[in-house]
Scaffold this active site. Structure first.
Site, mmCIF file in Angstrom:
data_model
loop_
_atom_site.group_PDB
_atom_site.id
_atom_site.type_symbol
_atom_site.label_atom_id
_atom_site.label_comp_id
_atom_site.label_asym_id
_atom_site.label_seq_id
_atom_site.Cartn_x
_atom_site.Cartn_y
_atom_site.Cartn_z
ATOM 1 N N GLY A 10 0.853 -1.200 0.000
ATOM 2 C CA GLY A 10 0.000 0.000 0.000
ATOM 3 C C GLY A 10 0.884 1.243 0.000
ATOM 4 N N GLY A 13 -0.177 5.191 -1.141
ATOM 5 C CA GLY A 13 -1.213 5.942 -0.452
ATOM 6 C C GLY A 13 -0.648 7.121 0.320
ATOM 7 N N ASP A 36 1.918 -2.025 -4.343
ATOM 8 C CA ASP A 36 0.559 -1.486 -4.241
ATOM 9 C C ASP A 36 -0.277 -2.208 -5.302
ATOM 10 O OD1 ASP A 36 -0.506 1.474 -2.935
ATOM 11 O OD2 ASP A 36 -1.776 0.533 -4.469
ATOM 12 N N ARG A 38 -2.093 -0.663 -7.278
ATOM 13 C CA ARG A 38 -2.039 0.191 -8.477
ATOM 14 C C ARG A 38 -0.643 0.784 -8.633
ATOM 15 N NH1 ARG A 38 -2.897 5.821 -6.504
ATOM 16 N NH2 ARG A 38 -3.163 5.557 -4.280
ATOM 17 N N ASP A 51 -1.690 -7.309 -5.014
ATOM 18 C CA ASP A 51 -2.962 -7.247 -4.293
ATOM 19 C C ASP A 51 -2.748 -8.062 -3.023
ATOM 20 O OD1 ASP A 51 -5.465 -7.603 -3.217
ATOM 21 O OD2 ASP A 51 -6.446 -7.979 -5.155
ATOM 22 N N ILE A 52 -2.882 -7.432 -1.863
ATOM 23 C CA ILE A 52 -2.590 -8.126 -0.608
ATOM 24 C C ILE A 52 -3.482 -9.344 -0.399
ATOM 25 C CG2 ILE A 52 -4.049 -6.564 0.765
ATOM 26 C CD1 ILE A 52 -0.864 -8.433 1.886
ATOM 27 N N TYR A 141 -14.938 0.096 9.827
ATOM 28 C CA TYR A 141 -13.488 0.354 9.863
ATOM 29 C C TYR A 141 -12.951 0.155 11.285
ATOM 30 C CZ TYR A 141 -9.245 3.315 9.529
ATOM 31 O OH TYR A 141 -7.968 3.813 9.566
ATOM 32 N N LYS A 145 -10.364 -2.634 12.740
ATOM 33 C CA LYS A 145 -9.105 -2.255 13.410
ATOM 34 C C LYS A 145 -9.040 -2.869 14.811
ATOM 35 C CE LYS A 145 -7.022 0.332 10.297
ATOM 36 N NZ LYS A 145 -5.801 -0.140 9.632
HETATM 37 P P1 NAD Z 1 -4.584 5.297 1.586
HETATM 38 O O1 NAD Z 1 -5.959 4.907 1.188
HETATM 39 O O2 NAD Z 1 -4.100 6.647 1.224
HETATM 40 O O3 NAD Z 1 -3.545 4.237 0.986
HETATM 41 C C1 NAD Z 1 -3.787 2.862 0.953
HETATM 42 C C2 NAD Z 1 -3.022 2.272 -0.231
HETATM 43 O O4 NAD Z 1 -3.311 0.881 -0.269
HETATM 44 C C3 NAD Z 1 -3.454 2.867 -1.583
HETATM 45 O O5 NAD Z 1 -2.320 3.285 -2.310
HETATM 46 C C4 NAD Z 1 -4.173 1.719 -2.269
HETATM 47 O O6 NAD Z 1 -3.981 1.695 -3.669
HETATM 48 C C5 NAD Z 1 -3.517 0.511 -1.616
HETATM 49 N N1 NAD Z 1 -4.353 -0.677 -1.673
HETATM 50 C C6 NAD Z 1 -5.715 -0.741 -1.594
HETATM 51 N N2 NAD Z 1 -6.114 -2.005 -1.715
HETATM 52 C C7 NAD Z 1 -5.002 -2.765 -1.855
HETATM 53 C C8 NAD Z 1 -4.775 -4.153 -2.029
HETATM 54 N N3 NAD Z 1 -5.796 -5.018 -2.114
HETATM 55 N N4 NAD Z 1 -3.501 -4.586 -2.118
HETATM 56 C C9 NAD Z 1 -2.467 -3.711 -2.078
HETATM 57 N N5 NAD Z 1 -2.620 -2.378 -1.949
HETATM 58 C C10 NAD Z 1 -3.879 -1.923 -1.832
HETATM 59 O O7 NAD Z 1 -4.456 5.025 3.136
HETATM 60 P P2 NAD Z 1 -3.417 5.685 4.163
HETATM 61 O O8 NAD Z 1 -4.022 6.917 4.681
HETATM 62 O O9 NAD Z 1 -2.067 5.709 3.590
HETATM 63 O O10 NAD Z 1 -3.526 4.616 5.355
HETATM 64 C C11 NAD Z 1 -2.640 3.518 5.455
HETATM 65 C C12 NAD Z 1 -3.002 2.738 6.708
HETATM 66 O O11 NAD Z 1 -2.956 3.609 7.850
HETATM 67 C C13 NAD Z 1 -4.398 2.123 6.719
HETATM 68 O O12 NAD Z 1 -4.361 0.898 7.400
HETATM 69 C C14 NAD Z 1 -5.218 3.109 7.509
HETATM 70 O O13 NAD Z 1 -6.315 2.488 8.133
HETATM 71 C C15 NAD Z 1 -4.202 3.565 8.529
HETATM 72 N N6 NAD Z 1 -4.554 4.867 9.105
HETATM 73 C C16 NAD Z 1 -4.499 5.998 8.353
HETATM 74 C C17 NAD Z 1 -4.842 7.228 8.910
HETATM 75 C C18 NAD Z 1 -4.802 8.507 8.110
HETATM 76 O O14 NAD Z 1 -5.228 9.551 8.627
HETATM 77 N N7 NAD Z 1 -4.301 8.494 6.886
HETATM 78 C C19 NAD Z 1 -5.240 7.278 10.241
HETATM 79 C C20 NAD Z 1 -5.326 6.098 10.977
HETATM 80 C C21 NAD Z 1 -4.944 4.889 10.399
HETATM 81 N N1 SER Z 2 -7.922 9.215 9.264
HETATM 82 C C1 SER Z 2 -8.591 7.970 9.402
HETATM 83 C C2 SER Z 2 -9.980 8.037 8.883
HETATM 84 O O1 SER Z 2 -10.558 9.105 8.945
HETATM 85 C C3 SER Z 2 -8.616 7.557 10.854
HETATM 86 O O2 SER Z 2 -8.269 6.236 10.928
HETATM 87 O O3 SER Z 2 -10.483 7.052 8.432
#
Ligand code: NAD
Ligand code: SER
Length: 316
Positions: A10, A13, A36, A38, A51-52, A141, A145
């Site tokens: 991932g 992202g 990723d 994509r 794809d995970i 979600y 988690k």
């Molecule tokens: P994001 O959606 O920006 O990125 C996720 C990435 O995973 C994307 O690039 C997507 O293409 C990729 N992805 C989706 N499905 C996939 C699959 N089947 N196989 C491989 N890759 C795949 O998310 P993020 O904000 O970077 O968050 C990453 C992690 O951190 C997540 O677990 C999210 O729950 C956690 N998190 C994020 C935040 C935040 O504010 N961004 C807060 C709390 C927790």
């Molecule tokens: N930033 C994240 C969300 O809003 C929190 O896990 O989903």
């Protein structure tokens, strides 16, 4: 020379792009394999399309690069997950099982998996939410988690898996776009402040949430992963505090730089999600166990966000 070979799943992202940049500096570009579902137009290499949910391809990549550590970031975030609950459960849980099982079988040494403030729910104390408290999440979600946290701790206790985790607050950065969360407004607002000097917010004015500037979150992640194993006492997930603010506060902070900025409110389905989450977080355990300390406050973050985004806009 680094003996670690890191796989980020991932990596394209919001978090992955900045995490990859930082890990490549510390461990060497050739030792950080991005992956990723994509591929991006200007893709950082080495990169594998993965794809995970495809366990066979995951195993092949782990063997090909002799991976020692996995950062599992692929997931559906809160707002997107509510629109597709069954798929969110499948992706968020089975992705985690695939990686935990690699470690259980001794194929990798260490895992990073992020949890979220979404593990808390409407019955949790909302101000300075403690590490150990009532947890009754009511979003798919948050449920995924919380279940993920329980499985991480279980795999650590039963099989000795070295898994580490942080309950991230909402993360705010200028280098990458947010991916479908409830806290995304706090990134969009800076872009709109610069482009149109006005922002229509999908949460109401009083919705205080825990947030953090991305460099603090990346530093925390790497500090936790590099901490000696005996310092990492919590194997479910650590509370991590940063900044707490509501949309009015961030608008006021922006007005210190753009006095004519205005904000309007048009709450949608994400309001209910935000209302079920804490307003601020107590992170005493992370501070005590591995020395966590945030650096950025709201005004400090606003200045860096506006400076960098305006440079980015001018160069487009
Ligand atoms: P994001 O959606 O920006 O990125 C996720 C990435 O995973 C994307 O690039 C997507 O293409 C990729 N992805 C989706 N499905 C996939 C699959 N089947 N196989 C491989 N890759 C795949 O998310 P993020 O904000 O970077 O968050 C990453 C992690 O951190 C997540 O677990 C999210 O729950 C956690 N998190 C994020 C935040 C935040 O504010 N961004 C807060 C709390 C927790
Ligand atoms: N930033 C994240 C969300 O809003 C929190 O896990 O989903």
């Amino acid at each position: 020379m680094s003996t670690e070979r890191i796989l980020i799943i991932g990596s394209n992202g919001q978090i992955g792009l900045e995490l990859a940049e930082n890990l490549r500096i510390s461990y060497g570009s050739e030792n950080v394999i991005c992956s990723d579902v994509r591929r991006m137009e200007h893709q950082i290499e080495p990169f594998e399309t993965l794809d995970i949910l495809d366990q066979t391809n995951l195993l092949a990549i782990v063997k090909k690069y002799q991976i020692t550590q996995v950062y599992l970031l692929a997931a559906l975030l809160s707002a997107t997950a509510e629109k597709n609950p069954k798929f969110a459960w499948d992706l968020n849980m089975n992705g985690l099982f695939h990686v935990l099982d690699l470690a259980k079988e001794g194929l990798i040494k260490k895992i990073y998996w992020p949890s979220s403030i979404a593990v808390f729910g409407p019955t949790t104390p909302r101000v300075l939410t403690p590490q150990y408290t009532v947890m009754e999440p009511n979003t798919i979600y948050g449920i995924s988690k919380q279940a993920g946290e329980r499985y991480c701790e279980y795999y650590n206790q039963k099989y000795g898996v070295d898994v580490r985790s942080i309950r991230y607050p909402g993360l705010i950065g200028w280098k990458s776009a947010p991916g479908g969360g409830t806290t995304d407004y706090a990134v969009h607002i800076y872009h709109e402040a610069l482009k149109s000097k006005t922002y229509d917010c999908f949460l109401n004015a009083e919705t205080a949430l825990p947030m953090m500037y991305m460099p603090d979150a990346i530093r925390a992640t790497i500090e936790l992963m590099e901490a000696p194993s005996d310092k990492v006492k919590i194997r479910s997930s650590y509370n991590l505090g940063g900044i707490s603010f509501n949309p009015e506060d961030i608008a006021a902070s922006i007005r210190k730089h753009i006095p004519e900025f205005t904000i309007t409110y048009n709450p949608d389905f994400r309001q209910a999600i935000a209302d079920s989450w804490p307003q601020s977080i107590n992170d005493d355990e992370a501070r005590k166990d591995w020395g966590w300390k945030p650096e950025f406050d709201l005004d400090g973050m606003t200045k860096v966000m506006l400076d960098n985004l305006s440079k980015q806009l001018k160069s487009q």
